[in-house]
Write a protein that holds these residues in place. Structure first.
Motif, mmCIF file in Angstrom:
data_model
loop_
_atom_site.group_PDB
_atom_site.id
_atom_site.type_symbol
_atom_site.label_atom_id
_atom_site.label_comp_id
_atom_site.label_asym_id
_atom_site.label_seq_id
_atom_site.Cartn_x
_atom_site.Cartn_y
_atom_site.Cartn_z
ATOM 1 N N PHE A 10 0.861 -1.170 0.000
ATOM 2 C CA PHE A 10 0.000 0.000 0.000
ATOM 3 C C PHE A 10 0.903 1.228 0.000
ATOM 4 N N ARG A 11 0.717 2.089 -1.012
ATOM 5 C CA ARG A 11 1.611 3.232 -1.167
ATOM 6 C C ARG A 11 0.811 4.519 -1.307
ATOM 7 N N LEU A 12 1.244 5.537 -0.589
ATOM 8 C CA LEU A 12 0.722 6.895 -0.726
ATOM 9 C C LEU A 12 1.911 7.841 -0.708
ATOM 10 N N GLY A 13 2.045 8.620 -1.757
ATOM 11 C CA GLY A 13 3.206 9.498 -1.857
ATOM 12 C C GLY A 13 4.469 8.664 -1.859
ATOM 13 N N TYR A 14 5.388 8.970 -0.971
ATOM 14 C CA TYR A 14 6.655 8.240 -0.898
ATOM 15 C C TYR A 14 6.646 7.152 0.174
ATOM 16 N N THR A 16 5.334 3.607 1.904
ATOM 17 C CA THR A 16 4.809 2.294 1.534
ATOM 18 C C THR A 16 4.718 1.403 2.759
ATOM 19 N N ALA A 17 3.576 0.717 2.884
ATOM 20 C CA ALA A 17 3.414 -0.344 3.875
ATOM 21 C C ALA A 17 3.401 -1.651 3.103
ATOM 22 N N THR A 18 4.372 -2.506 3.376
ATOM 23 C CA THR A 18 4.487 -3.797 2.709
ATOM 24 C C THR A 18 4.102 -4.892 3.690
ATOM 25 N N VAL A 19 3.139 -5.726 3.289
ATOM 26 C CA VAL A 19 2.640 -6.799 4.147
ATOM 27 C C VAL A 19 3.247 -8.116 3.679
ATOM 28 N N TRP A 20 3.859 -8.837 4.617
ATOM 29 C CA TRP A 20 4.469 -10.131 4.354
ATOM 30 C C TRP A 20 3.728 -11.212 5.120
ATOM 31 N N LYS A 21 3.495 -12.349 4.472
ATOM 32 C CA LYS A 21 2.863 -13.484 5.152
ATOM 33 C C LYS A 21 3.963 -14.443 5.590
ATOM 34 N N ASN A 22 3.939 -14.784 6.871
ATOM 35 C CA ASN A 22 4.926 -15.684 7.444
ATOM 36 C C ASN A 22 4.160 -16.801 8.153
ATOM 37 N N ASP A 23 4.000 -17.936 7.469
ATOM 38 C CA ASP A 23 3.165 -19.040 7.959
ATOM 39 C C ASP A 23 1.755 -18.512 8.206
ATOM 40 N N ASP A 24 1.282 -18.511 9.448
ATOM 41 C CA ASP A 24 -0.069 -18.042 9.761
ATOM 42 C C ASP A 24 -0.084 -16.603 10.253
ATOM 43 N N LYS A 56 -2.456 6.247 6.846
ATOM 44 C CA LYS A 56 -3.407 5.698 5.869
ATOM 45 C C LYS A 56 -2.907 4.371 5.290
ATOM 46 N N CYS A 57 -1.617 4.280 5.018
ATOM 47 C CA CYS A 57 -1.049 3.013 4.517
ATOM 48 C C CYS A 57 -1.206 1.907 5.553
ATOM 49 N N LEU A 58 -0.948 2.224 6.816
ATOM 50 C CA LEU A 58 -1.070 1.228 7.877
ATOM 51 C C LEU A 58 -2.523 0.822 8.091
ATOM 52 N N GLU A 59 -3.461 1.748 7.942
ATOM 53 C CA GLU A 59 -4.885 1.399 8.028
ATOM 54 C C GLU A 59 -5.260 0.415 6.929
ATOM 55 N N ARG A 60 -4.774 0.658 5.721
ATOM 56 C CA ARG A 60 -5.070 -0.244 4.599
ATOM 57 C C ARG A 60 -4.439 -1.607 4.823
ATOM 58 N N ALA A 61 -3.239 -1.626 5.369
ATOM 59 C CA ALA A 61 -2.584 -2.901 5.669
ATOM 60 C C ALA A 61 -3.371 -3.665 6.725
ATOM 61 N N GLU A 62 -3.847 -2.966 7.757
ATOM 62 C CA GLU A 62 -4.623 -3.615 8.817
ATOM 63 C C GLU A 62 -5.924 -4.172 8.261
ATOM 64 N N GLN A 63 -6.596 -3.436 7.381
ATOM 65 C CA GLN A 63 -7.821 -3.908 6.729
ATOM 66 C C GLN A 63 -7.539 -5.172 5.934
ATOM 67 N N PHE A 64 -6.472 -5.154 5.149
ATOM 68 C CA PHE A 64 -6.111 -6.316 4.334
ATOM 69 C C PHE A 64 -5.877 -7.538 5.214
ATOM 70 N N ILE A 65 -5.108 -7.358 6.278
ATOM 71 C CA ILE A 65 -4.776 -8.479 7.161
ATOM 72 C C ILE A 65 -6.034 -9.013 7.836
ATOM 73 N N SER A 66 -6.905 -8.128 8.279
ATOM 74 C CA SER A 66 -8.115 -8.567 8.978
ATOM 75 C C SER A 66 -9.060 -9.324 8.060
ATOM 76 N N GLN A 67 -8.966 -9.142 6.743
ATOM 77 C CA GLN A 67 -9.825 -9.844 5.791
ATOM 78 C C GLN A 67 -9.268 -11.192 5.368
ATOM 79 N N GLN A 68 -8.059 -11.510 5.803
ATOM 80 C CA GLN A 68 -7.449 -12.777 5.388
ATOM 81 C C GLN A 68 -7.891 -13.919 6.291
#
Length: 68
Positions: A10-14, A16-24, A56-68
């Motif tokens: 998730f990127r806004l301006g410069y 970026t929040a990068t989400v990595w999956k590590n097992d569960d 905002k990037c961290l909010e989007r990352a949290e939303q993504f993770i919570s939907q997995q």
């Protein structure tokens, strides 16, 4: 061996929040891109102007993770 791909970015301006999956589990790395001469680099240091984009990037990352 193939390079591991992030689960999401998730990127806004410069910023970026990068989400990595590590097992569960999921981990999120927050970074900021900047240009040093002709070369692009990343840092974990954010300026005052980066904080809203970081939030905002961290909010989007949290939303993504919570939907997995």
């Amino acid at each position: 061996m193939a390079k591991a791909q992030p689960a999401a970015k998730f990127r806004l301006g410069y910023v970026t929040a990068t989400v990595w999956k590590n097992d569960d589990f999921f981990n999120t790395v927050l970074s900021k891109s900047y240009k040093d001469g002709d070369e692009w680099k990343d840092t974990d240091q954010l300026g005052t102007g980066d904080l809203l984009n970081a939030m905002k990037c961290l909010e989007r990352a949290e939303q993504f993770i919570s939907q997995q």
